[in-house]
Design a protein around this motif. Structure first.
Motif, PDB file in Angstrom:
ATOM      1  N   PHE A 193       0.797  -1.297  -0.072  1.00 31.60           N
ATOM      2  CA  PHE A 193      -0.204   0.004   0.165  1.00 31.60           C
ATOM      3  C   PHE A 193       0.903   1.399   0.000  1.00 31.60           C
ATOM      4  CE2 PHE A 193      -3.082  -3.093   1.755  1.00 31.60           C
ATOM      5  CZ  PHE A 193      -4.160  -2.851   0.889  1.00 31.60           C
ATOM      6  N   GLU A 194       2.030   1.197   0.754  1.00 35.01           N
ATOM      7  CA  GLU A 194       2.665   2.476   0.819  1.00 35.01           C
ATOM      8  C   GLU A 194       3.318   2.620  -0.687  1.00 35.01           C
ATOM      9  OE1 GLU A 194       5.353   3.105   3.778  1.00 35.01           O
ATOM     10  OE2 GLU A 194       4.114   2.111   5.215  1.00 35.01           O
ATOM     11  N   ASP A 195       3.196   4.032  -1.187  1.00 28.06           N
ATOM     12  CA  ASP A 195       3.816   4.729  -2.277  1.00 28.06           C
ATOM     13  C   ASP A 195       2.891   4.077  -3.757  1.00 28.06           C
ATOM     14  OD1 ASP A 195       5.863   5.988  -1.212  1.00 28.06           O
ATOM     15  OD2 ASP A 195       7.053   4.296  -1.159  1.00 28.06           O
ATOM     16  N   LEU A 196       1.646   3.738  -3.261  1.00 24.78           N
ATOM     17  CA  LEU A 196       0.610   3.457  -4.565  1.00 24.78           C
ATOM     18  C   LEU A 196       0.307   4.657  -5.131  1.00 24.78           C
ATOM     19  CD1 LEU A 196      -1.624   0.639  -3.137  1.00 24.78           C
ATOM     20  CD2 LEU A 196       0.272   0.208  -4.864  1.00 24.78           C
ATOM     21  N   GLU A 197      -0.074   4.428  -6.383  1.00 23.33           N
ATOM     22  CA  GLU A 197      -0.912   5.518  -7.052  1.00 23.33           C
ATOM     23  C   GLU A 197      -2.279   4.957  -7.452  1.00 23.33           C
ATOM     24  OE1 GLU A 197       1.344   7.886  -9.939  1.00 23.33           O
ATOM     25  OE2 GLU A 197       3.349   7.175  -9.180  1.00 23.33           O
ATOM     26  N   VAL A 198      -3.263   5.670  -6.789  1.00 21.88           N
ATOM     27  CA  VAL A 198      -4.438   5.015  -6.827  1.00 21.88           C
ATOM     28  C   VAL A 198      -5.606   5.869  -7.746  1.00 21.88           C
ATOM     29  CG1 VAL A 198      -6.314   4.164  -5.225  1.00 21.88           C
ATOM     30  CG2 VAL A 198      -4.132   3.824  -4.874  1.00 21.88           C
ATOM     31  N   LEU A 199      -6.314   5.159  -8.416  1.00 21.92           N
ATOM     32  CA  LEU A 199      -7.383   6.055  -9.242  1.00 21.92           C
ATOM     33  C   LEU A 199      -8.565   5.481  -8.322  1.00 21.92           C
ATOM     34  CD1 LEU A 199      -8.598   8.168 -11.033  1.00 21.92           C
ATOM     35  CD2 LEU A 199      -8.301   6.372 -12.911  1.00 21.92           C
ATOM     36  N   ASP A 200      -9.696   6.162  -7.789  1.00 23.93           N
ATOM     37  CA  ASP A 200     -10.709   5.964  -7.015  1.00 23.93           C
ATOM     38  C   ASP A 200     -11.834   6.534  -7.904  1.00 23.93           C
ATOM     39  OD1 ASP A 200     -12.778   5.260  -5.248  1.00 23.93           O
ATOM     40  OD2 ASP A 200     -12.443   6.891  -3.919  1.00 23.93           O
ATOM     41  N   LEU A 201     -12.673   5.675  -8.868  1.00 20.63           N
ATOM     42  CA  LEU A 201     -13.655   6.296  -9.490  1.00 20.63           C
ATOM     43  C   LEU A 201     -14.957   6.171  -8.994  1.00 20.63           C
ATOM     44  CD1 LEU A 201     -12.256   4.554 -12.990  1.00 20.63           C
ATOM     45  CD2 LEU A 201     -12.100   6.973 -12.093  1.00 20.63           C
ATOM     46  N   PHE A 202     -15.822   6.938  -9.099  1.00 19.74           N
ATOM     47  CA  PHE A 202     -17.170   7.030  -8.339  1.00 19.74           C
ATOM     48  C   PHE A 202     -17.026   7.051  -7.031  1.00 19.74           C
ATOM     49  CE2 PHE A 202     -17.962   4.524 -12.370  1.00 19.74           C
ATOM     50  CZ  PHE A 202     -18.487   5.078 -12.983  1.00 19.74           C
ATOM     51  N   GLY A 229      -0.787   4.807   3.718  1.00 18.09           N
ATOM     52  CA  GLY A 229       0.318   5.508   3.012  1.00 18.09           C
ATOM     53  C   GLY A 229       0.480   5.538   1.385  1.00 18.09           C
ATOM     54  N   ALA A 230      -0.761   5.381   0.635  1.00 13.51           N
ATOM     55  CA  ALA A 230      -0.669   5.679  -0.725  1.00 13.51           C
ATOM     56  C   ALA A 230       0.069   7.087  -0.826  1.00 13.51           C
ATOM     57  CB  ALA A 230      -2.093   5.558  -1.491  1.00 13.51           C
ATOM     58  N   LYS A 231       0.723   6.887  -1.895  1.00 11.30           N
ATOM     59  CA  LYS A 231       1.635   8.139  -2.425  1.00 11.30           C
ATOM     60  C   LYS A 231       0.738   9.142  -3.144  1.00 11.30           C
ATOM     61  CE  LYS A 231       5.074   9.229  -5.815  1.00 11.30           C
ATOM     62  NZ  LYS A 231       6.057   8.685  -7.116  1.00 11.30           N
ATOM     63  N   GLU A 232      -0.375   8.612  -3.905  1.00 14.07           N
ATOM     64  CA  GLU A 232      -1.237   9.657  -4.368  1.00 14.07           C
ATOM     65  C   GLU A 232      -2.632   8.887  -4.540  1.00 14.07           C
ATOM     66  OE1 GLU A 232      -1.417  12.565  -8.185  1.00 14.07           O
ATOM     67  OE2 GLU A 232      -0.770  10.490  -8.480  1.00 14.07           O
ATOM     68  N   VAL A 233      -3.744   9.435  -4.330  1.00 16.67           N
ATOM     69  CA  VAL A 233      -5.101   9.053  -4.463  1.00 16.67           C
ATOM     70  C   VAL A 233      -5.872   9.871  -5.277  1.00 16.67           C
ATOM     71  CG1 VAL A 233      -7.407   8.213  -3.441  1.00 16.67           C
ATOM     72  CG2 VAL A 233      -4.976   7.754  -2.355  1.00 16.67           C
ATOM     73  N   ILE A 234      -6.442   9.798  -6.450  1.00 16.61           N
ATOM     74  CA  ILE A 234      -7.345  10.636  -7.236  1.00 16.61           C
ATOM     75  C   ILE A 234      -8.524  10.108  -7.168  1.00 16.61           C
ATOM     76  CG2 ILE A 234      -7.690  11.546  -9.658  1.00 16.61           C
ATOM     77  CD1 ILE A 234      -4.646  11.360 -10.017  1.00 16.61           C
ATOM     78  N   SER A 235      -9.349  10.869  -6.684  1.00 12.28           N
ATOM     79  CA  SER A 235     -10.866  10.516  -6.553  1.00 12.28           C
ATOM     80  C   SER A 235     -11.477  11.420  -7.504  1.00 12.28           C
ATOM     81  CB  SER A 235     -11.206  10.827  -5.154  1.00 12.28           C
ATOM     82  OG  SER A 235     -10.562  10.167  -4.047  1.00 12.28           O
ATOM     83  N   VAL A 236     -12.579  10.609  -8.278  1.00 10.33           N
ATOM     84  CA  VAL A 236     -13.464  11.283  -9.328  1.00 10.33           C
ATOM     85  C   VAL A 236     -14.937  11.170  -8.838  1.00 10.33           C
ATOM     86  CG1 VAL A 236     -14.257  11.240 -11.811  1.00 10.33           C
ATOM     87  CG2 VAL A 236     -11.665  10.615 -11.057  1.00 10.33           C
ATOM     88  N   PHE A 279      -5.158  14.255   4.660  1.00  9.73           N
ATOM     89  CA  PHE A 279      -4.661  13.305   3.589  1.00  9.73           C
ATOM     90  C   PHE A 279      -4.269  14.252   2.087  1.00  9.73           C
ATOM     91  CE2 PHE A 279      -7.525  10.109   5.194  1.00  9.73           C
ATOM     92  CZ  PHE A 279      -6.317   9.167   5.835  1.00  9.73           C
ATOM     93  N   ASP A 280      -2.980  14.931   2.316  1.00 13.36           N
ATOM     94  CA  ASP A 280      -2.309  15.857   1.336  1.00 13.36           C
ATOM     95  C   ASP A 280      -2.264  15.111  -0.044  1.00 13.36           C
ATOM     96  OD1 ASP A 280      -2.348  17.728   3.150  1.00 13.36           O
ATOM     97  OD2 ASP A 280      -0.147  17.390   3.547  1.00 13.36           O
ATOM     98  N   CYS A 281      -2.083  13.661   0.041  1.00 12.88           N
ATOM     99  CA  CYS A 281      -2.030  12.748  -1.267  1.00 12.88           C
ATOM    100  C   CYS A 281      -3.259  12.659  -1.944  1.00 12.88           C
ATOM    101  CB  CYS A 281      -1.388  11.526  -0.773  1.00 12.88           C
ATOM    102  SG  CYS A 281      -2.758  10.506   0.256  1.00 12.88           S
ATOM    103  N   MET A 282      -4.340  12.907  -1.077  1.00 15.01           N
ATOM    104  CA  MET A 282      -5.531  13.121  -2.366  1.00 15.01           C
ATOM    105  C   MET A 282      -5.976  14.311  -2.809  1.00 15.01           C
ATOM    106  SD  MET A 282      -8.454  11.086   0.312  1.00 15.01           S
ATOM    107  CE  MET A 282      -9.755  10.667  -0.833  1.00 15.01           C
ATOM    108  N   LYS A 283      -6.381  13.840  -4.271  1.00 19.16           N
ATOM    109  CA  LYS A 283      -6.747  14.945  -5.175  1.00 19.16           C
ATOM    110  C   LYS A 283      -8.246  14.658  -5.482  1.00 19.16           C
ATOM    111  CE  LYS A 283      -2.119  16.152  -6.889  1.00 19.16           C
ATOM    112  NZ  LYS A 283      -1.562  14.777  -6.426  1.00 19.16           N
ATOM    113  N   VAL A 284      -9.232  15.383  -5.328  1.00 15.88           N
ATOM    114  CA  VAL A 284     -10.524  15.159  -5.739  1.00 15.88           C
ATOM    115  C   VAL A 284     -11.075  16.061  -6.927  1.00 15.88           C
ATOM    116  CG1 VAL A 284     -12.848  14.928  -4.716  1.00 15.88           C
ATOM    117  CG2 VAL A 284     -10.780  15.018  -3.096  1.00 15.88           C
ATOM    118  N   PHE A 285     -11.570  15.316  -7.979  1.00 20.76           N
ATOM    119  CA  PHE A 285     -12.004  15.997  -8.968  1.00 20.76           C
ATOM    120  C   PHE A 285     -13.455  15.850  -9.369  1.00 20.76           C
ATOM    121  CE2 PHE A 285      -7.694  15.465  -9.809  1.00 20.76           C
ATOM    122  CZ  PHE A 285      -7.154  16.461  -9.994  1.00 20.76           C
ATOM    123  N   LYS A 286     -14.360  16.501  -9.694  1.00 21.30           N
ATOM    124  CA  LYS A 286     -15.904  16.623  -9.736  1.00 21.30           C
ATOM    125  C   LYS A 286     -15.850  16.581 -11.208  1.00 21.30           C
ATOM    126  CE  LYS A 286     -20.149  19.002  -9.764  1.00 21.30           C
ATOM    127  NZ  LYS A 286     -20.347  18.687 -11.246  1.00 21.30           N
TER     128      LYS A 286
END
Length: 179
Positions: free
Chosen positions: A42-51, A65-72, A91-98
């Motif tokens: 889990f550490e340093d993963l780059e994750v895309l979370d859809l829906f 511990g993910a490196k980046e989580v992009i939530s859509v 969670f500074d690693c999380m970016k959320v997009f509408k």
């Protein structure tokens, strides 16, 4: 809902009672994360979370511990809730997009992720197109894993990238890999 493991293990998150999202049950989330824990670090993963809905899956990856989580997430209320909770949890690693998920997948074409997790509304007309949106846009790394949560009535076994199906109570997860 609660965060199962990691830095914020046990932290409860309470979406407004008028929330229309259907969060993944803690039981199902714990089990699918146990499966993922045998596949990825889990550490340093780059994750895309859809829906993304309530953001529950993204918080779980970030807590572990993910490196980046992009939530859509398309729904503004849900999007704002996820942004607010991610900030509160640090969670500074999380970016959320509408955005619409299918449009976001096209915009992200060229980016690739270690894990792509999709939890579409069970009544989504295009639910069977979700794996194609991931693979046709090259969103999964060669050694990555995609997880799609879906109702029992939806079958992905014929998809060329399908690996296996896991069932936890009424929750179904289909797992996909590059082939």
């Amino acid at each position: 809902m609660r965060i199962i493991s990691g830095k914020h293990k046990g932290k409860k998150i309470f979406p407004d009672s008028s929330f229309s999202a259907r969060p993944t049950t803690d039981f199902a989330k714990e089990n699918i994360f146990n499966v993922l824990g045998n596949i990825v670090d889990f550490e340093d993963l780059e994750v895309l979370d859809l829906f993304s809905g309530t953001g529950s899956i993204g918080y779980e990856f970030a807590s572990r511990g993910a490196k980046e989580v992009i939530s859509v997430e398309l729904n503004y209320k849900h999007y704002a809730f996820i942004k607010h909770c991610a900030a509160q949890l640090g969670f500074d690693c999380m970016k959320v997009f509408k955005n619409d998920v299918f449009a976001a997948c096209k915009k992200l074409n060229g980016r690739s992720f270690d894990v792509v997790f999709a939890d579409p509304p069970y009544n989504l007309d295009r639910i069977t197109e979700v794996p194609d949106a991931i693979f046709e846009n090259g969103l999964l790394r060669a050694d990555g894993i995609a997880v799609v949560e879906h109702p029992a009535s939806v079958k992905f076994e014929e998809h060329p990238n399908f690996v296996e199906r896991r069932v936890y109570g009424s929750v179904n997860f289909s797992l996909f890999r590059m082939k």
